[in-house]
Scaffold this motif. Structure first.
Motif, short mmCIF file in Angstrom:
data_model
loop_
_atom_site.label_atom_id
_atom_site.label_comp_id
_atom_site.label_asym_id
_atom_site.label_seq_id
_atom_site.Cartn_x
_atom_site.Cartn_y
_atom_site.Cartn_z
N ALA A 1 177.92 104.31 122.27
CA ALA A 1 178.82 105.35 122.72
C ALA A 1 178.89 106.49 121.71
CB ALA A 1 180.21 104.77 122.99
N GLU A 2 178.95 106.06 120.41
CA GLU A 2 179.00 107.09 119.36
C GLU A 2 177.72 107.93 119.37
OE1 GLU A 2 179.73 105.12 115.71
OE2 GLU A 2 181.83 104.62 116.15
N ALA A 3 176.58 107.24 119.57
CA ALA A 3 175.30 107.96 119.58
C ALA A 3 175.23 108.94 120.76
CB ALA A 3 174.14 106.96 119.64
N GLU A 4 175.69 108.48 121.93
CA GLU A 4 175.67 109.35 123.10
C GLU A 4 176.61 110.54 122.93
OE1 GLU A 4 176.62 106.93 126.40
OE2 GLU A 4 174.63 105.98 126.52
N GLU A 5 177.75 110.28 122.32
CA GLU A 5 178.70 111.37 122.09
C GLU A 5 178.12 112.40 121.13
OE1 GLU A 5 183.34 112.05 120.63
OE2 GLU A 5 182.50 110.03 120.80
N ALA A 6 177.45 111.89 120.09
CA ALA A 6 176.82 112.80 119.13
C ALA A 6 175.71 113.63 119.79
CB ALA A 6 176.26 111.99 117.94
N ALA A 7 174.92 112.97 120.66
CA ALA A 7 173.85 113.70 121.37
C ALA A 7 174.42 114.77 122.28
CB ALA A 7 173.00 112.70 122.16
N GLU A 8 175.52 114.42 123.00
CA GLU A 8 176.14 115.40 123.89
C GLU A 8 176.68 116.57 123.10
OE1 GLU A 8 177.48 117.34 127.22
OE2 GLU A 8 176.08 115.67 126.98
N ARG B 1 173.84 118.81 122.22
CA ARG B 1 173.40 119.61 123.35
C ARG B 1 174.34 120.79 123.61
NH1 ARG B 1 171.86 114.43 125.41
NH2 ARG B 1 173.87 114.19 126.47
N ARG B 2 175.63 120.54 123.49
CA ARG B 2 176.60 121.62 123.69
C ARG B 2 176.41 122.73 122.67
NH1 ARG B 2 182.18 118.17 124.73
NH2 ARG B 2 181.59 117.27 126.78
N ARG B 3 176.21 122.29 121.42
CA ARG B 3 176.00 123.30 120.37
C ARG B 3 174.73 124.11 120.63
NH1 ARG B 3 177.43 119.44 115.16
NH2 ARG B 3 179.73 119.53 115.37
N LEU B 4 173.69 123.42 121.11
CA LEU B 4 172.43 124.11 121.40
C LEU B 4 172.59 125.13 122.52
CD1 LEU B 4 169.45 124.33 120.67
CD2 LEU B 4 168.97 122.53 122.34
N ARG B 5 173.37 124.72 123.58
CA ARG B 5 173.59 125.65 124.69
C ARG B 5 174.35 126.88 124.24
NH1 ARG B 5 174.32 120.78 127.85
NH2 ARG B 5 176.58 120.84 127.49
N VAL B 6 175.24 126.72 123.31
CA VAL B 6 175.98 127.87 122.78
C VAL B 6 175.12 128.70 121.83
CG1 VAL B 6 177.97 128.55 121.38
CG2 VAL B 6 178.21 126.73 123.08
N ALA B 7 174.29 128.03 121.06
CA ALA B 7 173.52 128.72 120.02
C ALA B 7 172.37 129.55 120.59
CB ALA B 7 172.98 127.69 119.02
N LEU B 8 171.73 129.04 121.65
CA LEU B 8 170.55 129.74 122.17
C LEU B 8 170.86 131.18 122.61
CD1 LEU B 8 168.62 126.97 124.13
CD2 LEU B 8 167.94 128.12 122.03
N PRO B 9 171.89 131.43 123.44
CA PRO B 9 172.20 132.83 123.79
C PRO B 9 172.51 133.70 122.59
CG PRO B 9 173.33 131.32 125.28
CD PRO B 9 172.77 130.49 124.18
#
Length: 314
Positions: free
Chosen positions: A51-58, A61-69
């Motif tokens: 669960a911790e690993a999945e939370e970290a991955a999510e 991904r959120r940070r990446l979606r914000v960072a790309l634009p």
């Protein structure tokens, strides 16, 4: 029962059992009950880690979606800044001077629309300019009648009012009659002939030595049988420049083309034709050519056909 060294059975010795048997087996050798509490703990720990690993991955991904634009915006801004700096005088110098802001280049004015090209469809080779039998023959001070004693073979009497009995070629005569009738019927104006065909010998008698008012023998359009000197039947301003200001003269100026005639010697073309203004001298060329000249603005045969001007004799 245990066996002793001699091979016989010896009494049961509690110490011969495996030390762990007391914990793993009951006194009768049966398996002890399975303890699952440890396994559940391990599963719970594994699930927590997953669960911790999945939370970290999510979160990644959120940070990446914000960072790309944001990265895209930064790249665009950087490109804009580089373009402004490189395009400005003195931009990017070692001294780090700020690039001067240039005023935007003025927008070019749209080109004016060009008028469509006019295609000349008139056939200028329809008739000869040299043959004295042609209704387009051009006679002037550089282009004599050839042969010099030429006389048309289709001369006829012209049945109109006249000073001297007129002769013209048949086609030209018919056109003159129609034109005189139109002047009378349309404008209540009455015209008369003052002169028409003149032979070579007749021109010898007329020529008085003034090359600006009279053609030399062999150089007169009258010899072609296509010309008439026209005046008012009343005789007002006959063979004078003032005829151009009379009602008859103005009507002829504006309507002669309808019947195939052109005013041969305009007031402003002395340097082209070689003769002064003669508002009474009308030359038959046919309706097609007369109309084409009027519509295209040409007032002399020399200019329409691209011939040399003939102000003087050679």
């Amino acid at each position: 029962m245990p066996i002793d060294a001699s091979g016989g059975r010896r009494p049961y010795d509690a110490y011969d059992r495996d030390p762990y048997d007391a914990y793993d087996h009951d006194p009768y050798g049966a398996a002890a009950p399975y303890d699952s509490s440890g396994e559940r703990a391990r599963l719970a720990a594994a699930r927590a880690e997953q669960a911790e690993a999945e939370e970290a991955a999510e979160l990644s991904r959120r940070r990446l979606r914000v960072a790309l634009p944001l990265i895209g915006v930064l790249i665009a801004v950087a490109a804009l800044v580089v373009g402004m700096v490189s395009g400005s005088p003195g931009g990017g110098t070692a001294g780090g001077a700020a690039a001067e802001t240039q005023a935007p280049a003025p927008r070019p004015e749209p080109a004016a629309a060009q008028a469509p090209a006019v295609v000349d469809t008139f056939n200028r080779q329809a008739f000869s300019l040299d043959d004295p039998n042609s209704i387009w023959v051009v006679v002037n001070k550089l282009r004599p009648v050839n042969p010099e004693d030429f006389e048309p073979g289709d001369l006829v009497d012209v049945p109109v009012a006249h000073t001297w009995e007129p002769l013209m070629r048949q086609e030209a005569s018919d056109a003159v009659v129609a034109m005189f009738d139109a002047a009378a019927n349309e404008a209540d104006l009455y015209l008369a002939s003052n002169s028409a065909f003149r032979s070579y010998s007749a021109q010898e008698e007329v020529y008085g030595g003034d090359d600006e008012t009279t053609a030399r023998p062999g150089y007169s359009e009258h010899q072609t049988g296509l010309v008439m000197d026209i005046g008012a039947e009343s005789g007002d301003c006959s063979l004078e420049e003032c005829f151009g200001e009379t009602a008859e003269g103005m009507w002829l100026r504006d309507n002669a083309y309808r019947f195939g005639f052109v005013l041969r010697y305009p007031a402003d073309k002395r340097d082209v034709t070689g003769y002064t203004y003669e508002p009474w001298h009308f030359r038959y060329v046919g309706v097609d050519l007369a109309t084409e000249m009027r519509e295209t603005g040409f007032t002399t045969l020399e200019e329409f056909f691209g011939l040399p001007a003939a102000p003087d004799y050679e």
